[in-house]
Design a protein around this motif. Structure first.
Motif, PDB file in Angstrom:
ATOM      1  N   ALA A  41       4.945  -7.064   0.556  1.00 11.25           N
ATOM      2  CA  ALA A  41       5.578  -5.778   0.294  1.00 11.25           C
ATOM      3  C   ALA A  41       6.695  -5.580   1.296  1.00 11.25           C
ATOM      4  CB  ALA A  41       4.568  -4.637   0.389  1.00 11.25           C
ATOM      5  N   VAL A  42       7.828  -5.091   0.814  1.00 12.38           N
ATOM      6  CA  VAL A  42       8.992  -4.814   1.658  1.00 12.38           C
ATOM      7  C   VAL A  42       9.235  -3.315   1.611  1.00 12.38           C
ATOM      8  CG1 VAL A  42      11.420  -5.289   2.094  1.00 12.38           C
ATOM      9  CG2 VAL A  42       9.944  -7.088   1.158  1.00 12.38           C
ATOM     10  N   ALA A  43       9.222  -2.661   2.775  1.00 10.06           N
ATOM     11  CA  ALA A  43       9.405  -1.208   2.860  1.00 10.06           C
ATOM     12  C   ALA A  43      10.142  -0.870   4.147  1.00 10.06           C
ATOM     13  CB  ALA A  43       8.062  -0.494   2.795  1.00 10.06           C
ATOM     14  N   ASP A  44      10.436   0.429   4.302  1.00  4.44           N
ATOM     15  CA  ASP A  44      11.202   0.869   5.468  1.00  4.44           C
ATOM     16  C   ASP A  44      10.383   0.828   6.748  1.00  4.44           C
ATOM     17  OD1 ASP A  44      13.334   1.281   3.827  1.00  4.44           O
ATOM     18  OD2 ASP A  44      13.094   3.456   3.673  1.00  4.44           O
ATOM     19  N   THR A  45       9.071   0.994   6.653  1.00  2.00           N
ATOM     20  CA  THR A  45       8.214   1.055   7.841  1.00  2.00           C
ATOM     21  C   THR A  45       7.108   0.009   7.735  1.00  2.00           C
ATOM     22  OG1 THR A  45       6.701   2.681   6.861  1.00  2.00           O
ATOM     23  CG2 THR A  45       8.643   3.527   8.022  1.00  2.00           C
ATOM     24  N   PRO A  46       6.615  -0.470   8.889  1.00  2.00           N
ATOM     25  CA  PRO A  46       5.495  -1.422   8.845  1.00  2.00           C
ATOM     26  C   PRO A  46       4.254  -0.825   8.184  1.00  2.00           C
ATOM     27  CG  PRO A  46       6.527  -1.459  11.003  1.00  2.00           C
ATOM     28  CD  PRO A  46       7.128  -0.304  10.256  1.00  2.00           C
ATOM     29  N   GLY A  47       3.963   0.471   8.430  1.00  2.00           N
ATOM     30  CA  GLY A  47       2.789   1.084   7.831  1.00  2.00           C
ATOM     31  C   GLY A  47       2.866   1.140   6.321  1.00  2.00           C
ATOM     32  N   ALA A  48       4.064   1.456   5.775  1.00  2.00           N
ATOM     33  CA  ALA A  48       4.217   1.495   4.326  1.00  2.00           C
ATOM     34  C   ALA A  48       4.094   0.099   3.722  1.00  2.00           C
ATOM     35  CB  ALA A  48       5.569   2.115   3.967  1.00  2.00           C
ATOM     36  N   GLU A  74       7.806   7.324   1.051  1.00  2.00           N
ATOM     37  CA  GLU A  74       6.899   8.475   1.022  1.00  2.00           C
ATOM     38  C   GLU A  74       6.357   8.697  -0.383  1.00  2.00           C
ATOM     39  OE1 GLU A  74       6.815  13.178   2.384  1.00  2.00           O
ATOM     40  OE2 GLU A  74       8.571  11.913   2.783  1.00  2.00           O
ATOM     41  N   LYS A  75       7.199   8.546  -1.373  1.00  5.40           N
ATOM     42  CA  LYS A  75       6.760   8.701  -2.759  1.00  5.40           C
ATOM     43  C   LYS A  75       5.827   7.560  -3.162  1.00  5.40           C
ATOM     44  CE  LYS A  75       8.543   9.184  -7.465  1.00  5.40           C
ATOM     45  NZ  LYS A  75       9.775   9.220  -8.306  1.00  5.40           N
ATOM     46  N   ALA A  76       6.104   6.348  -2.674  1.00  2.62           N
ATOM     47  CA  ALA A  76       5.265   5.205  -3.029  1.00  2.62           C
ATOM     48  C   ALA A  76       3.873   5.312  -2.417  1.00  2.62           C
ATOM     49  CB  ALA A  76       5.936   3.907  -2.578  1.00  2.62           C
ATOM     50  N   LEU A  77       3.762   5.984  -1.259  1.00  2.00           N
ATOM     51  CA  LEU A  77       2.467   6.106  -0.597  1.00  2.00           C
ATOM     52  C   LEU A  77       1.639   7.271  -1.126  1.00  2.00           C
ATOM     53  CD1 LEU A  77       3.489   5.479   3.132  1.00  2.00           C
ATOM     54  CD2 LEU A  77       2.310   3.894   1.615  1.00  2.00           C
ATOM     55  N   ALA A  78       2.242   8.184  -1.882  1.00  2.00           N
ATOM     56  CA  ALA A  78       1.558   9.423  -2.252  1.00  2.00           C
ATOM     57  C   ALA A  78       0.294   9.173  -3.052  1.00  2.00           C
ATOM     58  CB  ALA A  78       2.520  10.331  -3.020  1.00  2.00           C
ATOM     59  N   ASP A  79       0.308   8.216  -3.953  1.00  2.00           N
ATOM     60  CA  ASP A  79      -0.850   7.974  -4.824  1.00  2.00           C
ATOM     61  C   ASP A  79      -1.834   6.960  -4.254  1.00  2.00           C
ATOM     62  OD1 ASP A  79       0.123   9.776  -6.686  1.00  2.00           O
ATOM     63  OD2 ASP A  79       1.251   8.233  -7.783  1.00  2.00           O
ATOM     64  N   LEU A  80      -1.580   6.427  -3.072  1.00  2.00           N
ATOM     65  CA  LEU A  80      -2.492   5.449  -2.484  1.00  2.00           C
ATOM     66  C   LEU A  80      -3.641   6.154  -1.785  1.00  2.00           C
ATOM     67  CD1 LEU A  80      -0.020   2.823  -0.968  1.00  2.00           C
ATOM     68  CD2 LEU A  80      -1.122   2.824  -3.210  1.00  2.00           C
ATOM     69  N   PRO A  81      -4.807   5.522  -1.680  1.00  2.00           N
ATOM     70  CA  PRO A  81      -5.936   6.152  -0.978  1.00  2.00           C
ATOM     71  C   PRO A  81      -5.658   6.287   0.511  1.00  2.00           C
ATOM     72  CG  PRO A  81      -6.458   3.889  -1.564  1.00  2.00           C
ATOM     73  CD  PRO A  81      -5.163   4.199  -2.242  1.00  2.00           C
ATOM     74  N   THR A  82      -6.416   7.132   1.164  1.00  2.00           N
ATOM     75  CA  THR A  82      -6.212   7.359   2.596  1.00  2.00           C
ATOM     76  C   THR A  82      -6.534   6.116   3.432  1.00  2.00           C
ATOM     77  OG1 THR A  82      -8.454   8.277   2.675  1.00  2.00           O
ATOM     78  CG2 THR A  82      -6.624   9.834   2.431  1.00  2.00           C
ATOM     79  N   THR A  83      -7.320   5.194   2.873  1.00  2.00           N
ATOM     80  CA  THR A  83      -7.588   3.945   3.605  1.00  2.00           C
ATOM     81  C   THR A  83      -6.330   3.116   3.803  1.00  2.00           C
ATOM     82  OG1 THR A  83      -8.197   2.915   1.493  1.00  2.00           O
ATOM     83  CG2 THR A  83      -9.981   3.836   2.815  1.00  2.00           C
ATOM     84  N   LEU A 100      -0.949  10.244  13.856  1.00  2.00           N
ATOM     85  CA  LEU A 100      -0.012   9.196  14.269  1.00  2.00           C
ATOM     86  C   LEU A 100       0.112   8.130  13.192  1.00  2.00           C
ATOM     87  CD1 LEU A 100       1.758   7.880  16.441  1.00  2.00           C
ATOM     88  CD2 LEU A 100      -0.316   6.783  17.354  1.00  2.00           C
ATOM     89  N   ARG A 101      -1.016   7.706  12.598  1.00  2.00           N
ATOM     90  CA  ARG A 101      -0.951   6.704  11.538  1.00  2.00           C
ATOM     91  C   ARG A 101      -0.170   7.222  10.336  1.00  2.00           C
ATOM     92  NH1 ARG A 101      -1.259   1.706  13.262  1.00  2.00           N
ATOM     93  NH2 ARG A 101      -3.285   1.096  14.122  1.00  2.00           N
ATOM     94  N   LEU A 102      -0.357   8.487  10.011  1.00  2.00           N
ATOM     95  CA  LEU A 102       0.378   9.066   8.895  1.00  2.00           C
ATOM     96  C   LEU A 102       1.869   9.107   9.188  1.00  2.00           C
ATOM     97  CD1 LEU A 102       0.483  10.543   6.175  1.00  2.00           C
ATOM     98  CD2 LEU A 102       0.025  12.677   7.430  1.00  2.00           C
ATOM     99  N   ASP A 103       2.238   9.551  10.383  1.00  2.00           N
ATOM    100  CA  ASP A 103       3.658   9.651  10.723  1.00  2.00           C
ATOM    101  C   ASP A 103       4.304   8.273  10.842  1.00  2.00           C
ATOM    102  OD1 ASP A 103       3.501  12.387  10.735  1.00  2.00           O
ATOM    103  OD2 ASP A 103       3.182  12.546  12.907  1.00  2.00           O
ATOM    104  N   GLN A 104       3.560   7.284  11.306  1.00  2.00           N
ATOM    105  CA  GLN A 104       4.121   5.929  11.373  1.00  2.00           C
ATOM    106  C   GLN A 104       4.399   5.384   9.982  1.00  2.00           C
ATOM    107  OE1 GLN A 104       1.245   3.747  13.675  1.00  2.00           O
ATOM    108  NE2 GLN A 104       2.242   4.192  15.645  1.00  2.00           N
ATOM    109  N   ALA A 105       3.476   5.599   9.053  1.00  2.00           N
ATOM    110  CA  ALA A 105       3.682   5.116   7.691  1.00  2.00           C
ATOM    111  C   ALA A 105       4.860   5.819   7.017  1.00  2.00           C
ATOM    112  CB  ALA A 105       2.406   5.299   6.869  1.00  2.00           C
ATOM    113  N   LEU A 106       5.066   7.117   7.321  1.00  2.00           N
ATOM    114  CA  LEU A 106       6.158   7.870   6.704  1.00  2.00           C
ATOM    115  C   LEU A 106       7.470   7.711   7.448  1.00  2.00           C
ATOM    116  CD1 LEU A 106       4.252  11.180   5.837  1.00  2.00           C
ATOM    117  CD2 LEU A 106       4.738   9.224   4.345  1.00  2.00           C
ATOM    118  N   GLY A 107       7.467   7.048   8.580  1.00  2.00           N
ATOM    119  CA  GLY A 107       8.697   6.825   9.314  1.00  2.00           C
ATOM    120  C   GLY A 107       9.094   7.950  10.226  1.00  2.00           C
TER     121      GLY A 107
END
Length: 511
Positions: free
Chosen positions: A128-135, A156-165, A206-213
């Motif tokens: 997967a290629v995304a803007d952030t390592p978490g995404a 951010e839109k791509a992560l919205a439907d993914l589970p919290t895990t 912190l994990r949420l903010d890292q994934a969202l950039g």
């Protein structure tokens, strides 16, 4: 950014698992695609898996070896695709593609090339290629597509439907969010930050903010080891063998010190002499055993100086370690003991510089009665293997068969040179059934036999090959009129046609 899974190496017939001991439990560490299709997933108890599916191929997991293999893959990726590569847990890598994707035809083409290369090596990968390592981590592990490209700004839109895990949070926090009815990353992102921090702590936010950039995530890159090399440039070009030998004497100790600092020993060394006309002169050495002995390396290099053509002069010399291996401190070996085995590595290296390593080998005995199958080639530095006396081996075999030992079974000597395959003889004159030949022709030359001894009867290995059930060879040691001795045999016992066609062959030469 990718995840590897175990493939079924037996055509997909038997589900394969690896098991890991965790406390008093044995859990599944990894599963092949066929096992996952049957509902066997990592983290499940092995006893439960055995109860669900019969005939599982369960092998012990090796986390240390897996991590070492992942680090080797990271070093390969850092040298081939991106200078910044970091480990992502135990089964993934982070690659920073900033400024490198265009060198491979873009992100999509680069990702497909990586997937194909890993597939040839036996790995299944998801990228997967995304803007952030978490995404990228979340998309690679929670989307089924082998390659996922997230457009810039759309993570951010791509992560919205993914589970919290998918946000790499701790398991207790995920379980508490599930009890509160929050099981999607988009639901968590919509909550205010203050209550989240008070309720779940800073790690979850912190994990949420890292994934969202919103917060940068630094990577700990894997740094490939640098090749050991030493260089020397000259103010004036050199062109004599004495000058080259002098500067090699200066460079080799520096190379040995650099190898000792790294805990390595050189196995393949290349000396490059740069001429002023741009035509490099190379000396390549291969060592049978890792070494950093400066005296030994210098001797090997000086023997090859004659192959260097200095031309109008050499303005630089460099020694490059092309292949190395770990080498710890070497113990001091006392040579006062006359029975101590000498170290053959220096001799092997000296001969290899002249004839090549592939032309040297050691013969190793194999349990077989047929002469051409009784030995095989081994590495020249392998320790010698002493076979049991032939008579004792055959005594045991004959006792196992409940057969009496034949009267022609003394411990006959073997020739010093055994041909790769027996060569046929022409114009053989011999009396049947047990007399040696009186004359024969080999390779166009006639030989008259003046002395002979034999026969030594060797039967076929019927317990290995059914076609040799009745085959017999009668071997003779003969000496011709010039004093040369040969090892001959007749196919067949001279009485029964089923044992052989009575043709003669030369199999070895004595002396």
């Amino acid at each position: 950014m990718g995840r590897g899974t175990i493939r079924a190496a037996n055509g997909g017939r038997t589900p394969r698992l690896t098991a890991l001991h965790t406390g008093n439990r044995v859990l599944i560490a990894a599963a092949c695609p066929q096992a996952q299709a049957l509902g066997l997933v990592p983290g499940m108890a092995v006893t439960q898996a055995r109860a669900q599916v019969r005939g599982l191929d369960i092998r012990p997991a090796k986390p240390e070896a897996d991590l070492a293999a992942l680090r080797r893959l990271a070093i390969l990726a850092a040298r081939r695709w991106s200078p910044i590569v970091a480990l992502s847990g135990e089964d993934g890598l982070f690659l920073d593609l900033t400024g490198t994707a265009h060198l491979f035809g873009g992100e999509e083409r680069m990702a497909r090339g990586i997937v194909r290369l890993l597939a040839r090596a036996g790995f299944t990968a998801r990228i997967a290629v995304a803007d952030t390592p978490g995404a990228a981590w979340a998309l690679a592990r929670h989307l089924p597509a082998p390659i996922t490209l997230c457009p810039p700004g759309a993570h951010e839109k791509a992560l919205a439907d993914l589970p919290t895990t998918a946000l790499r949070m701790d398991e207790p926090a995920v379980e508490l969010l599930r009890r509160l009815g929050i099981d999607r990353a988009g639901q968590l992102a919509a909550l205010p930050r203050g209550p989240l921090v008070r309720r779940f702590g800073t790690a979850t936010v912190l994990r949420l903010d890292q994934a969202l950039g919103r917060v940068p995530e630094p990577l700990d890159p894997v740094i490939p080891p640098e090749a050991v090399a030493v260089h020397q440039r000259f103010a004036e070009p050199i062109a004599t063998a004495e000058a080259i030998e002098h500067w090699l004497g200066e460079l080799v100790p520096r190379l040995a010190a650099a190898l000792e600092a790294e805990g390595l020993g050189v196995q393949a060394l290349e000396c490059i002499a740069d001429r002023i006309d741009g035509v490099p002169q190379r000396i390549r050495l291969g060592l049978a055993r890792p070494s950093r002995d400066p005296a030994h390396l210098l001797r090997l290099l000086t023997r090859r100086i004659e192959n260097v053509a200095p031309g109008y002069g050499i303005d630089a010399i460099a020694l490059h370690v092309r292949r190395a291996a770990p080498l710890g401190p070497q113990p001091v070996v006392e040579r006062l003991d006359e029975e101590a085995a000498p170290d053959l590595a220096p001799l092997v290296d000296t001969l290899a510089t002249r004839i090549g390593m592939q032309r040297m080998w050691r013969m190793r005995p194999i349990e077989s009665d047929v002469p051409e199958r009784s030995t095989e080639r081994a590495s020249v530095l392998d320790p010698p293997v002493r076979a049991a006396p032939r008579g004792k081996r055959d005594d045991v075999r004959q006792l196992d068969r409940n057969l009496p030992l034949p009267p022609w079974h003394p411990d006959w000597p073997r020739p010093a040179r055994l041909l790769a395959r027996p060569e046929p003889l022409d114009h053989v004159l011999a009396e049947l059934p047990d007399q040696p030949p009186r004359r024969f022709t080999w390779r166009g030359h006639a030989h008259r036999v003046v002395r002979a001894d034999g026969p030594e009867r060797i039967t076929g290995e019927w317990w290995k090959r059914g076609a040799e059930r009745a085959s017999v060879r009668d071997y003779f040691r003969v000496e011709d009129e010039t004093g040369r001795r040969y090892w001959l045999f007749r196919s067949g016992d001279g009485e029964r046609a089923v044992t052989g066609d009575l043709s003669w062959y030369l199999h070895g030469v004595f002396g």
